[in-house]
Design a protein around this motif. Structure first.
Motif, PDB file in Angstrom:
ATOM      1  N   MET A   1      81.852  91.755  30.521  1.00  0.00           N
ATOM      2  CA  MET A   1      82.663  91.199  31.573  1.00  0.00           C
ATOM      3  C   MET A   1      81.794  90.242  32.383  1.00  0.00           C
ATOM      4  O   MET A   1      80.723  90.608  32.828  1.00  0.00           O
ATOM      5  CB  MET A   1      83.210  92.316  32.455  1.00  0.00           C
ATOM      6  N   LYS A   2      82.281  89.043  32.602  1.00  0.00           N
ATOM      7  CA  LYS A   2      81.548  88.045  33.373  1.00  0.00           C
ATOM      8  C   LYS A   2      82.019  88.085  34.824  1.00  0.00           C
ATOM      9  O   LYS A   2      83.205  88.030  35.104  1.00  0.00           O
ATOM     10  CB  LYS A   2      81.761  86.654  32.801  1.00  0.00           C
ATOM     11  N   LEU A   3      81.042  88.204  35.744  1.00  0.00           N
ATOM     12  CA  LEU A   3      81.315  88.215  37.177  1.00  0.00           C
ATOM     13  C   LEU A   3      80.414  87.199  37.852  1.00  0.00           C
ATOM     14  O   LEU A   3      79.374  86.821  37.310  1.00  0.00           O
ATOM     15  CB  LEU A   3      81.053  89.610  37.761  1.00  0.00           C
ATOM     16  N   TYR A   4      80.800  86.771  39.039  1.00  0.00           N
ATOM     17  CA  TYR A   4      79.981  85.854  39.815  1.00  0.00           C
ATOM     18  C   TYR A   4      79.520  86.552  41.082  1.00  0.00           C
ATOM     19  O   TYR A   4      80.330  87.097  41.833  1.00  0.00           O
ATOM     20  CB  TYR A   4      80.765  84.584  40.148  1.00  0.00           C
ATOM     21  N   ILE A   5      78.212  86.557  41.310  1.00  0.00           N
ATOM     22  CA  ILE A   5      77.610  87.246  42.444  1.00  0.00           C
ATOM     23  C   ILE A   5      77.071  86.214  43.423  1.00  0.00           C
ATOM     24  O   ILE A   5      76.406  85.263  43.032  1.00  0.00           O
ATOM     25  CB  ILE A   5      76.438  88.143  41.980  1.00  0.00           C
ATOM     26  N   THR A   6      77.347  86.434  44.710  1.00  0.00           N
ATOM     27  CA  THR A   6      76.766  85.634  45.779  1.00  0.00           C
ATOM     28  C   THR A   6      76.135  86.601  46.764  1.00  0.00           C
ATOM     29  O   THR A   6      76.767  87.571  47.166  1.00  0.00           O
ATOM     30  CB  THR A   6      77.835  84.784  46.495  1.00  0.00           C
ATOM     31  N   VAL A   7      74.886  86.344  47.134  1.00  0.00           N
ATOM     32  CA  VAL A   7      74.195  87.168  48.115  1.00  0.00           C
ATOM     33  C   VAL A   7      74.023  86.329  49.367  1.00  0.00           C
ATOM     34  O   VAL A   7      73.508  85.216  49.300  1.00  0.00           O
ATOM     35  CB  VAL A   7      72.822  87.642  47.595  1.00  0.00           C
ATOM     36  N   LYS A   8      74.490  86.859  50.495  1.00  0.00           N
ATOM     37  CA  LYS A   8      74.376  86.153  51.761  1.00  0.00           C
ATOM     38  C   LYS A   8      73.594  87.012  52.739  1.00  0.00           C
ATOM     39  O   LYS A   8      73.617  88.226  52.665  1.00  0.00           O
ATOM     40  CB  LYS A   8      75.753  85.850  52.344  1.00  0.00           C
ATOM     41  N   SER A   9      72.937  86.353  53.669  1.00  0.00           N
ATOM     42  CA  SER A   9      72.234  87.040  54.740  1.00  0.00           C
ATOM     43  C   SER A   9      72.793  86.523  56.045  1.00  0.00           C
ATOM     44  O   SER A   9      72.926  85.312  56.226  1.00  0.00           O
ATOM     45  CB  SER A   9      70.735  86.774  54.646  1.00  0.00           C
ATOM     46  N   LEU A  10      73.146  87.412  56.958  1.00  0.00           N
ATOM     47  CA  LEU A  10      73.831  86.995  58.178  1.00  0.00           C
ATOM     48  C   LEU A  10      73.001  86.093  59.076  1.00  0.00           C
ATOM     49  O   LEU A  10      73.522  85.303  59.801  1.00  0.00           O
ATOM     50  CB  LEU A  10      74.284  88.212  58.975  1.00  0.00           C
ATOM     51  N   GLY A  11      71.720  86.171  59.029  1.00  0.00           N
ATOM     52  CA  GLY A  11      70.896  85.369  59.919  1.00  0.00           C
ATOM     53  C   GLY A  11      70.627  83.966  59.407  1.00  0.00           C
ATOM     54  O   GLY A  11      69.954  83.191  60.054  1.00  0.00           O
ATOM     55  N   ILE A  22      76.853  86.676  36.080  1.00  0.00           N
ATOM     56  CA  ILE A  22      76.214  87.780  35.355  1.00  0.00           C
ATOM     57  C   ILE A  22      77.192  88.332  34.333  1.00  0.00           C
ATOM     58  O   ILE A  22      78.411  88.226  34.490  1.00  0.00           O
ATOM     59  CB  ILE A  22      75.742  88.915  36.299  1.00  0.00           C
ATOM     60  N   GLU A  23      76.629  88.918  33.301  1.00  0.00           N
ATOM     61  CA  GLU A  23      77.433  89.530  32.247  1.00  0.00           C
ATOM     62  C   GLU A  23      77.139  91.025  32.241  1.00  0.00           C
ATOM     63  O   GLU A  23      76.005  91.436  31.988  1.00  0.00           O
ATOM     64  CB  GLU A  23      77.064  88.901  30.903  1.00  0.00           C
ATOM     65  N   LEU A  24      78.152  91.846  32.561  1.00  0.00           N
ATOM     66  CA  LEU A  24      77.973  93.297  32.571  1.00  0.00           C
ATOM     67  C   LEU A  24      78.448  93.870  31.242  1.00  0.00           C
ATOM     68  O   LEU A  24      79.526  93.528  30.757  1.00  0.00           O
ATOM     69  CB  LEU A  24      78.760  93.928  33.719  1.00  0.00           C
ATOM     70  N   PRO A  25      77.649  94.773  30.644  1.00  0.00           N
ATOM     71  CA  PRO A  25      78.035  95.350  29.352  1.00  0.00           C
ATOM     72  C   PRO A  25      79.231  96.299  29.449  1.00  0.00           C
ATOM     73  O   PRO A  25      79.989  96.433  28.499  1.00  0.00           O
ATOM     74  CB  PRO A  25      76.783  96.086  28.892  1.00  0.00           C
ATOM     75  N   VAL A  26      79.380  96.976  30.596  1.00  0.00           N
ATOM     76  CA  VAL A  26      80.514  97.890  30.791  1.00  0.00           C
ATOM     77  C   VAL A  26      81.292  97.455  32.024  1.00  0.00           C
ATOM     78  O   VAL A  26      80.740  96.842  32.939  1.00  0.00           O
ATOM     79  CB  VAL A  26      80.052  99.358  30.959  1.00  0.00           C
ATOM     80  N   ILE A  27      82.562  97.788  32.049  1.00  0.00           N
ATOM     81  CA  ILE A  27      83.404  97.445  33.199  1.00  0.00           C
ATOM     82  C   ILE A  27      83.316  98.578  34.206  1.00  0.00           C
ATOM     83  O   ILE A  27      83.728  99.703  33.916  1.00  0.00           O
ATOM     84  CB  ILE A  27      84.865  97.217  32.769  1.00  0.00           C
ATOM     85  N   GLU A 122      88.122  89.436  34.887  1.00  0.00           N
ATOM     86  CA  GLU A 122      87.125  88.485  34.398  1.00  0.00           C
ATOM     87  C   GLU A 122      86.903  87.374  35.418  1.00  0.00           C
ATOM     88  O   GLU A 122      87.855  86.859  36.001  1.00  0.00           O
ATOM     89  CB  GLU A 122      87.608  87.897  33.069  1.00  0.00           C
ATOM     90  N   GLU A 123      85.632  87.041  35.668  1.00  0.00           N
ATOM     91  CA  GLU A 123      85.206  85.966  36.560  1.00  0.00           C
ATOM     92  C   GLU A 123      85.551  86.209  38.036  1.00  0.00           C
ATOM     93  O   GLU A 123      85.758  85.273  38.795  1.00  0.00           O
ATOM     94  CB  GLU A 123      85.738  84.619  36.081  1.00  0.00           C
ATOM     95  N   ASP A 124      85.599  87.485  38.441  1.00  0.00           N
ATOM     96  CA  ASP A 124      85.782  87.809  39.857  1.00  0.00           C
ATOM     97  C   ASP A 124      84.551  87.406  40.649  1.00  0.00           C
ATOM     98  O   ASP A 124      83.435  87.420  40.134  1.00  0.00           O
ATOM     99  CB  ASP A 124      86.015  89.312  40.048  1.00  0.00           C
ATOM    100  N   GLU A 125      84.768  87.064  41.919  1.00  0.00           N
ATOM    101  CA  GLU A 125      83.678  86.712  42.829  1.00  0.00           C
ATOM    102  C   GLU A 125      83.315  87.951  43.630  1.00  0.00           C
ATOM    103  O   GLU A 125      84.163  88.549  44.290  1.00  0.00           O
ATOM    104  CB  GLU A 125      84.134  85.607  43.774  1.00  0.00           C
ATOM    105  N   ILE A 126      82.040  88.348  43.580  1.00  0.00           N
ATOM    106  CA  ILE A 126      81.545  89.496  44.333  1.00  0.00           C
ATOM    107  C   ILE A 126      80.502  88.976  45.308  1.00  0.00           C
ATOM    108  O   ILE A 126      79.583  88.264  44.914  1.00  0.00           O
ATOM    109  CB  ILE A 126      80.940  90.560  43.405  1.00  0.00           C
ATOM    110  N   VAL A 127      80.661  89.330  46.576  1.00  0.00           N
ATOM    111  CA  VAL A 127      79.742  88.862  47.611  1.00  0.00           C
ATOM    112  C   VAL A 127      79.043  90.068  48.221  1.00  0.00           C
ATOM    113  O   VAL A 127      79.695  91.022  48.649  1.00  0.00           O
ATOM    114  CB  VAL A 127      80.484  88.066  48.709  1.00  0.00           C
ATOM    115  N   PHE A 128      77.712  90.021  48.237  1.00  0.00           N
ATOM    116  CA  PHE A 128      76.905  91.014  48.922  1.00  0.00           C
ATOM    117  C   PHE A 128      76.412  90.365  50.212  1.00  0.00           C
ATOM    118  O   PHE A 128      75.740  89.336  50.156  1.00  0.00           O
ATOM    119  CB  PHE A 128      75.694  91.428  48.072  1.00  0.00           C
ATOM    120  N   ILE A 129      76.768  90.946  51.354  1.00  0.00           N
ATOM    121  CA  ILE A 129      76.296  90.422  52.635  1.00  0.00           C
ATOM    122  C   ILE A 129      75.231  91.373  53.151  1.00  0.00           C
ATOM    123  O   ILE A 129      75.502  92.536  53.425  1.00  0.00           O
ATOM    124  CB  ILE A 129      77.437  90.270  53.652  1.00  0.00           C
TER     125      ILE A 129
END
Length: 139
Positions: A1-11, A22-27, A122-129
């Motif tokens: 499964m292909k996902l898109y990761i964005t990492v943000k920092s509040l400051g 990224i490509e994850l082998p398992v869902i 597939e191709e969901d956007e995941i954001v880590f803040i």
């Protein structure tokens, strides 16, 4: 499964990491599984990076521009030769989430429970803040 990761920092105004595919082998079916898979993937990449060495490191003009936009221009060398412990890395990431050091958003919706079911497409956007800890002293 292909996902898109964005990492943000509040400051910071700019993203720490701009939309990385990224490509994850398992869902993953829960947030706990998603965090576990992302940490596992990052530990694998770090291990590969530690094992590969360039004979003559150099940067192209494009690489210098890209890295200066991120805030650090370097060769990407890993100076810590100790191999990472996968189980410890997963435990640390889960504890940091439980302690509120970062939040996870999927399709602009916050996911705050580790065991709540996830429906990823597939191709969901995941954001880590990532929240920045302030340090200072009282007078």
């Amino acid at each position: 499964m292909k996902l898109y990761i964005t990492v943000k920092s509040l400051g910071k105004r700019k993203n720490v990491l701009t939309r990385l595919g990224i490509e994850l082998p398992v869902i993953p079916t829960t947030l706990r599984e998603l965090i576990t898979e992302v940490v596992t993937l990052n530990v694998q990449k770090l291990t590969e990076k530690q094992q590969s060495t360039a004979l003559i490191p150099f940067l192209t003009g494009t690489e210098i521009e890209e890295r200066s936009e991120r805030g650090k221009v370097g060769f990407g060398s890993v100076y810590n030769e100790q191999s990472p412990d996968l189980t410890q890395a997963i435990e640390t990431a889960l504890l940091a989430f439980e302690d509120g050091l970062y939040k996870v958003f999927i399709r602009e919706e916050e996911n705050s429970h580790l065991e709540s079911p996830l429906i990823l497409t597939e191709e969901d956007e995941i954001v880590f803040i990532r929240f920045t800890m302030l340090a200072g002293s009282l007078w």
